[in-house]
Design a protein around this motif. Structure first.
Motif: not given
Length: 404
Positions: A245-253
Motif C-alpha cells: 500500500l501507498f501510505s505514510g508514517v502515520w500507519n507505521a505501527q
C-alpha cells in the motif's frame, strides 16, 4: 500586502520617522522584546515532546514558555493574531495565505543558518516569494509498505511489476485521491502552479503528460491488482486483500503489527504512462514553525522557533513523535539511518522521489476540483474522449481567485 508594507517602511525612513532604520534586523527585533511569557502552539499529541524542549529553552533564556496543543493553528492566527501564540507549528502549505494576510514575522535572525543546515526542500517550504518566514521542523512524504513474503526487490522496480506480483492498495476512488495521485502527473511532466509551485497561472496538468496519467486512472479499474482503499487500507492489509500500500508514517505501527518482520518499505517505483519510465512521486510536506507578526517578543520568539528546530531538537522530536528531520546532519545520524521507516522517508523527501506541495492560497480551489475529476474518471463517468476537455476546465478553475 508585503510590498505595500515595505513601501511604507521605506517612506518613513526617508522622512526620518523611523530612527532605527539603519540598524540590523536582529537589533530591531530584540529592541521590541519585553518580559512577557511566550506561548507556543503545536499540533495534537505533540505538547509533551515540545514541553521538554521549552524547559531547556527557559534555562538558557530569561523567559517563560507555555506550550499549547491546537488543531487549526492557521485559522486561529488568521482570525485573531493578537490572541494567537507567539510561535506556531503548522504545515508549510499554509504559509502563503498567512504571508498574504500579514500574519507572520519574517525570519530575520536565522535565515542564513537554516540555509546551511537544512535540506533544499525544507528551505523552499519555509520561504514565500524568495523571503524566508519559517523554521523547518521535519520533512515527510508517503512511501510504499509491502509484504516481503510476496515481493522481492526486483518486483518493487516498477508499478507494472508491483501490480503483476500482488495486490496494491491505492486511494483512487475517494476523498484523498488528489493527494495521492497529483504528484504522479507532475512526475510524468505536467506541473501544478509552475515548476516551483508558485505561479498561479502556471499549471499544465492538461498537457499530453497529464492526459496520459488521467487515461491510466480511467483504466485502473480493469486491473484487479489495483485495489481502491482509503480508511480501510489497514483492514484490507490485515485481511489479505492487499499485500502492498501507498501510505505514510502515520500507519507505521499498524503495518508493523500486521506484518512484523515481514514489513518492507521503499520509495515509490517507476512507471510508464506512455511518455517513458519516470520515478513516481509523492507530495512532500514540511512542518514549520512561524513567528506571529503580532508578537510582543519577536527576538525571543525567533530564538524559540530556532531552538525547537535545530539539529538536536529535531532528533528529540523524532524520538517523541517520529517525525523525520529536515536538518541534514540529523538525517545522517545513527538514530535515523538505523530506523527502517525514517531512512525510507529521508530518501523519499528528495526531489527525485517527491514534490513539495505548493503554498499558494489557490490550493483551496485545487483540492476539490482535482479530487472530483480523479474519482469520476476512475468510476468511468469521464470517458477518454472527454478527458482533455475536463483537464482544460480543471486548469482554468484552479487558477481562479480564492473565495473567502
Amino acid at each position: 500586502m508585503k510590498k505595500k508594507v515595505l513601501w511604507l517602511v521605506s517612506l518613513l525612513c526617508v522622512s526620518g520617522m523611523l530612527g532605527a532604520c539603519g540598524g540590523s534586523n536582529e537589533d530591531k527585533a530584540s529592541s521590541k522584546d519585553n518580559k512577557e511569557p511566550l506561548k507556543m502552539w503545536v499540533g495534537l499529541n505533540q505538547a509533551d515532546t515540545y514541553r521538554k524542549l521549552a524547559k531547556e529553552f527557559e534555562k538558557k533564556n530569561d523567559v517563560k514558555v507555555e506550550v499549547i496543543e491546537i488543531e487549526e493553528a492557521d485559522d486561529g492566527l488568521l482570525k485573531d493574531g493578537e490572541a494567537a501564540a507567539d510561535v506556531i507549528r503548522l504545515p508549510h502549505d499554509q504559509l502563503g495565505q498567512l504571508v498574504e494576510a500579514g500574519s507572520v514575522y519574517e525570519n530575520e535572525k536565522y535565515e542564513d543558518e537554516i540555509k546551511k543546515t537544512d535540506i533544499p526542500m525544507a528551505i523552499e517550504a519555509a520561504s514565500y516569494e524568495d523571503t524566508m518566514y519559517g523554521y523547518p521542523a521535519s520533512a515527510d512524504a508517503m512511501f510504499l509498505y509491502y509484504d516481503k513474503r510476496v515481493y522481492n526487490e526486483d518486483d518493487l522496480a516498477t508499478l507494472d511489476s508491483l501490480t503483476k506480483k500482488g495486490k496494491v492498495g491505492l486511494n483512487i476512488a475517494e476523498a484523498g485521491a488528489d493527494y495521492r495521485l497529483t504528484p504522479w502527473f507532475i512526475a510524468n511532466g505536467a506541473s501544478l502552479y509552475g515548476e516551483k509551485g508558485d505561479d498561479v497561472d502556471g499549471s499544465t496538468l492538461n498537457n499530453e503528460a497529464g492526459l496520459n496519467v488521467l487515461k491510466w486512472v480511467g483504466k485502473a479499474k480493469e486491473n484487479e491488482n489495483i485495489v481502491a482503499v482509503n480508511s480501510d487500507e489497514i483492514s484490507a492489509l490485515q485481511e489479505g486483500k492487499i499485500s502492498a500500500l501507498f501510505s505514510g508514517v502515520w500507519n507505521a505501527q499498524n503495518v508493523k503489527d500486521i506484518l512484523g518482520e515481514n514489513m518492507g518499505t521503499a520509495v515509490y517505483p517507476k512507471a510508464d504512462f506512455g511518455n517513458g519510465q519516470v520515478n513516481l512521486k509523492a507530495f512532500s510536506g514540511v512542518p514549520i514553525f512561524v513567528v506571529n507578526a503580532a508578537t510582543k517578543n519577536p527576538g525571543k520568539a525567533m530564538d524559540l522557533a530556532r531552538f525547537v528546530t535545530n539539529e538536536e531538537a529535531q532528533l528529540e522530536v523524532f524520538k517523541g513523535i517520529s517525525t523525520v528531520p529536515s536538518n541534514k546532519a540529523a538525517r545522517e545520524s545513527d538514530e535515523i539511518q538505523s530506523d527502517q521507516i525514517a531512512k525510507t522517508v529521508s530518501v523519499a523527501t528528495t526531489d527525485e522521489h517527491s514534490v513539495l506541495m505548493p503554498k499558494l492560497p489557490e490550493m483551496k480551489n485545487f483540492w476539490p476540483n482535482m479530487n472530483a475529476l480523479l474519482v469520476d474518471t476512475y468510476d468511468g463517468k469521464v470517458t477518454e474522449a472527454d478527458m482533455q476537455k475536463k483537464l482544460d476546465t480543471l486548469v482554468k478553475d484552479i487558477s481562479k481567485p480564492v473565495k473567502e
